[in-house]
Enzyme design. Structure first.
Site, PDB file in Angstrom:
ATOM      1  N   THR A  43       0.839  -1.207   0.000  1.00 18.55           N
ATOM      2  CA  THR A  43       0.000   0.000   0.000  1.00 18.55           C
ATOM      3  C   THR A  43       0.869   1.251   0.000  1.00 18.55           C
ATOM      4  O   THR A  43       0.559   2.231  -0.683  1.00 18.55           O
ATOM      5  CB  THR A  43      -0.914   0.002   1.256  1.00 18.55           C
ATOM      6  OG1 THR A  43      -1.642  -1.214   1.261  1.00 18.55           O
ATOM      7  CG2 THR A  43      -1.881   1.169   1.250  1.00 18.55           C
ATOM      8  N   HIS A  46       2.032   1.833  -3.409  1.00 19.80           N
ATOM      9  CA  HIS A  46       0.963   2.399  -4.253  1.00 19.80           C
ATOM     10  C   HIS A  46       0.846   3.910  -4.010  1.00 19.80           C
ATOM     11  O   HIS A  46       0.653   4.680  -4.948  1.00 19.80           O
ATOM     12  CB  HIS A  46      -0.387   1.748  -3.946  1.00 19.80           C
ATOM     13  CG  HIS A  46      -0.463   0.304  -4.331  1.00 19.80           C
ATOM     14  ND1 HIS A  46       0.203  -0.211  -5.412  1.00 19.80           N
ATOM     15  CD2 HIS A  46      -1.125  -0.732  -3.790  1.00 19.80           C
ATOM     16  CE1 HIS A  46      -0.043  -1.497  -5.514  1.00 19.80           C
ATOM     17  NE2 HIS A  46      -0.851  -1.851  -4.530  1.00 19.80           N
TER      18      HIS A  46
END
Ligand code: NAD
Ligand code: ZN
Length: 346
Positions: A43, A46
């Site tokens: 995450t 990202h």
């Protein structure tokens, strides 16, 4: 006001920045921790790379990134009774409201009003961080701080492995990123009798063998379905643990699952995908389940016990260590896939 260094998303664009901000003050139901170790999750990558999901989700900048940590409590909010200064903690990153239908019925991990540390509120890629007291997990002092930092993704692995039968079972684990690797290690100590893993990255294929996969297959080099069937007397595996988010891997694993098997999906495809519902689920009589986060807090109890038992060896999975200042090196390495878990130290 004393200042601290933090890694933050400051602009709606790729990258991040080291910023100097005030050390945060804990609210009445929060604690302030000194971050001892933190680790990079997919995450975070990202967010760093600024993909579509991050663009839609990240509204209030600057925002301190990061959610996996081991920290020492140095200050407690006035309502906090169950924690004390000096406690060493890790943290559940799903912040639940505590009063919605799901929270009230034992499903706080999918709280409808939930927010996420390091996404919706400031995170832990910093020298200090504020953590909601309800999310702090006090550690057994025997657990090394590096292992404590990765308890959250390890919890994803534990949640997935223990979501169905595992002892005496054959299992196919698709994708050997950090969570796939952890799932191999957890499946092994839980008594899976045949662990087949798939992965396309050479570095991670080697890691998968090291952590205890009996067989690691590379879909770029051979057809997965006939090989898995061949390894399971043409029956297919009892369980699939999907850890890649890759549509081809997901479909192949349906073919490789035995009739009546369980298919637990943690991996997240980056867009909608097709499967043959009739063939792969209905006629196969498959039990398919989505896995989200960790059960609060039964998964944490299980994960802590695995770590304290000394039976779970995370050492091969933690492959790189950098100082927090070197976060860009960590992000680059994560993007290359030539790593297991990467730790950052403030
Ligand atoms: P990761 O991206 O590091 O690992 C995925 C791995 O799958 C990579 O090593 C990649 O090389 C491999 N892969 C890609 N294509 C493949 C194929 N065709 N066959 C086999 N392997 C293939 O991710 P991670 O941090 O280990 O997390 C695993 C997955 O779980 C990701 O999809 C992530 O988004 C998701 N995730 C879900 C939750 C949840 O709560 N549901 C939480 C964390 C992560
Ligand atoms: Zn709730």
């Amino acid at each position: 006001m004393p200042k601290m260094k933090a890694i933050a998303k400051t602009k709606p664009a790729p990258g991040a920045e080291i910023i100097e901000i005030d050390i945060p003050t804990p609210g009445p139901d929060e604690v302030l921790v000194k971050v001892l170790a933190t680790s990079i999750c997919g995450t975070d990558l990202h967010i760093f790379e600024w993909n579509k999901w991050a663009q839609n989700r990240f509204k209030n900048l600057p925002r301190v990134m990061g959610h996996e940590l081991c920290g020492e409590i140095i200050e407690i909010g006035k309502n906090v009774e169950n924690l004390k200064k000096g406690d060493i903690i890790s943290a559940e990153t799903h912040i639940a409201c505590g009063h919605c239908y799901l929270c009230q019925t034992g499903n706080a991990h999918i709280c409808v009003n939930g927010s996420i540390l390091g996404v919706d509120i400031n995170g832990v890629f910093a020298e200090y961080a504020v953590i909601p007291a309800n999310n702090a997990w006090v550690l057994d002092k025997r657990i090394p701080k590096d292992h404590a930092s990765v308890m959250e993704p390890l919890g994803n692995a534990v949640h997935t492995v223990l979501a169905g039968d595992i002892a005496g079972n054959s299992v196919l684990i698709t994708g050997c990123g950090p969570i796939g690797l952890m799932s191999i290690a957890v499946s092994r100590i839980c008594g899976a009798t045949q662990i087949i893993a798939t992965e396309i990255n050479a570095y991670r294929i080697e890691l998968a063998k090291k952590v205890g996969a009996d067989l690691v297959l590379n879909p770029k080099e051979e057809k997965i379905v006939p090989r898995v069937l061949g390894e399971t007397r043409n029956l297919g595996v009892d369980a699939v643990l999907e850890m890649s988010g890759n549509p081809t891997a997901i479909r192949d694993a349906f073919e490789a699952l035995r009739p009546g098997g369980r298919y637990s999906i943690l991996g997240i495809p980056d867009k909608p995908m097709e499967i043959d519902l009739g063939k792969h689920i209905v006629f196969k009589y498959a039990t398919v389940q989505g896995i989200n986060g960790r059960l609060m807090f039964s998964t944490w109890h299980q994960t802590a016990r695995f770590l304290s038992s000394g039976r779970l060896d995370l050492a091969p999975i933690i492959t790189h260590r950098f100082s927090l200042d070197e976060y860009e090196k960590g992000m680059e390495l994560m993007a290359s896939g030539n790593c297991g878990k990467i730790l950052l130290y403030p």
